[in-house]
Design a protein around this motif. Sequence first.
Motif, PDB file in Angstrom:
ATOM      1  N   ASP A   4      20.173  18.787 -14.179  1.00 49.53           N
ATOM      2  CA  ASP A   4      21.465  19.360 -14.321  1.00 49.53           C
ATOM      3  C   ASP A   4      22.256  19.377 -12.810  1.00 49.53           C
ATOM      4  O   ASP A   4      21.712  20.301 -12.137  1.00 49.53           O
ATOM      5  CB  ASP A   4      22.004  20.567 -15.003  1.00 49.53           C
ATOM      6  N   ARG A   6      24.467  20.645 -11.053  1.00 48.26           N
ATOM      7  CA  ARG A   6      25.600  21.592 -10.819  1.00 48.26           C
ATOM      8  C   ARG A   6      25.034  23.404 -10.703  1.00 48.26           C
ATOM      9  O   ARG A   6      23.580  23.474 -10.623  1.00 48.26           O
ATOM     10  CB  ARG A   6      26.431  21.690 -12.278  1.00 48.26           C
ATOM     11  N   MET A   7      25.746  23.766  -9.779  1.00 51.27           N
ATOM     12  CA  MET A   7      25.570  24.570  -8.740  1.00 51.27           C
ATOM     13  C   MET A   7      26.740  25.509  -9.185  1.00 51.27           C
ATOM     14  O   MET A   7      28.099  25.167  -8.487  1.00 51.27           O
ATOM     15  CB  MET A   7      25.471  24.725  -6.791  1.00 51.27           C
ATOM     16  N   TYR A   8      26.251  26.542  -8.977  1.00 56.50           N
ATOM     17  CA  TYR A   8      27.650  28.137  -9.428  1.00 56.50           C
ATOM     18  C   TYR A   8      27.529  28.737  -7.489  1.00 56.50           C
ATOM     19  O   TYR A   8      26.486  29.415  -7.101  1.00 56.50           O
ATOM     20  CB  TYR A   8      27.532  29.810 -10.445  1.00 56.50           C
ATOM     21  N   GLU A  51      32.177  26.420  -9.657  1.00 59.88           N
ATOM     22  CA  GLU A  51      31.194  25.386 -10.349  1.00 59.88           C
ATOM     23  C   GLU A  51      30.883  23.937  -9.194  1.00 59.88           C
ATOM     24  O   GLU A  51      31.763  23.443  -9.652  1.00 59.88           O
ATOM     25  CB  GLU A  51      30.624  25.397 -11.147  1.00 59.88           C
ATOM     26  N   LEU A  52      29.748  23.655  -8.543  1.00 57.75           N
ATOM     27  CA  LEU A  52      29.936  22.488  -7.370  1.00 57.75           C
ATOM     28  C   LEU A  52      28.717  21.239  -8.105  1.00 57.75           C
ATOM     29  O   LEU A  52      28.165  21.693  -9.367  1.00 57.75           O
ATOM     30  CB  LEU A  52      29.303  23.239  -6.320  1.00 57.75           C
ATOM     31  N   THR A  53      29.235  20.740  -8.038  1.00 64.32           N
ATOM     32  CA  THR A  53      29.159  18.983  -8.360  1.00 64.32           C
ATOM     33  C   THR A  53      28.888  17.985  -7.355  1.00 64.32           C
ATOM     34  O   THR A  53      30.094  18.289  -6.909  1.00 64.32           O
ATOM     35  CB  THR A  53      29.301  18.357  -9.942  1.00 64.32           C
ATOM     36  N   ARG A  56      32.512  16.739  -7.507  1.00 62.17           N
ATOM     37  CA  ARG A  56      33.853  17.511  -6.973  1.00 62.17           C
ATOM     38  C   ARG A  56      34.092  18.016  -5.895  1.00 62.17           C
ATOM     39  O   ARG A  56      33.908  17.444  -4.738  1.00 62.17           O
ATOM     40  CB  ARG A  56      33.011  19.064  -7.601  1.00 62.17           C
ATOM     41  N   SER A  64      29.007  17.968  -1.710  1.00 62.47           N
ATOM     42  CA  SER A  64      27.001  17.488  -2.015  1.00 62.47           C
ATOM     43  C   SER A  64      26.475  18.618  -0.243  1.00 62.47           C
ATOM     44  O   SER A  64      26.263  18.688  -0.706  1.00 62.47           O
ATOM     45  CB  SER A  64      26.463  16.697  -1.984  1.00 62.47           C
ATOM     46  N   MET A  67      26.614  22.354  -1.633  1.00 68.37           N
ATOM     47  CA  MET A  67      25.781  22.597  -2.726  1.00 68.37           C
ATOM     48  C   MET A  67      24.255  22.538  -1.454  1.00 68.37           C
ATOM     49  O   MET A  67      23.368  22.936  -1.460  1.00 68.37           O
ATOM     50  CB  MET A  67      25.302  21.556  -3.353  1.00 68.37           C
TER      51      MET A  67
END
Length: 95
Positions: A4, A6-8, A51-53, A56, A64, A67
């Motif tokens: 996944d 995703r990162m918060y 929430e990062l993807t 986003r 990116s 992140m």
Amino acid sequence: MDRDPRMYCYVYKSVRKPGAYAYLARRDEFDVLPAAARAVLGQLAFVMELELTPQRRLARAAASEVMSSLAAHGFFIQMPPQDPAAAALAGSAQG
């Protein structure tokens, strides 16, 4: 199974420097910020959990990039556009 992506993170605004933000991997973990960044930013006020993807869209940075910095350093600094302190602080994240 794919990992996944995703990162918060937790976003804080600088009370001293309008338009400057600190993204932290952990809430209220200000000790990860270099002394130079803390000196420029001053007091930080919590803004939001985000929430990062990689896909986003962010206002002034690639998700990116944010992140990557969060994973490597625990923080990302976003300075106002055309700010001379931005280059110095960006360099502190790489060292």
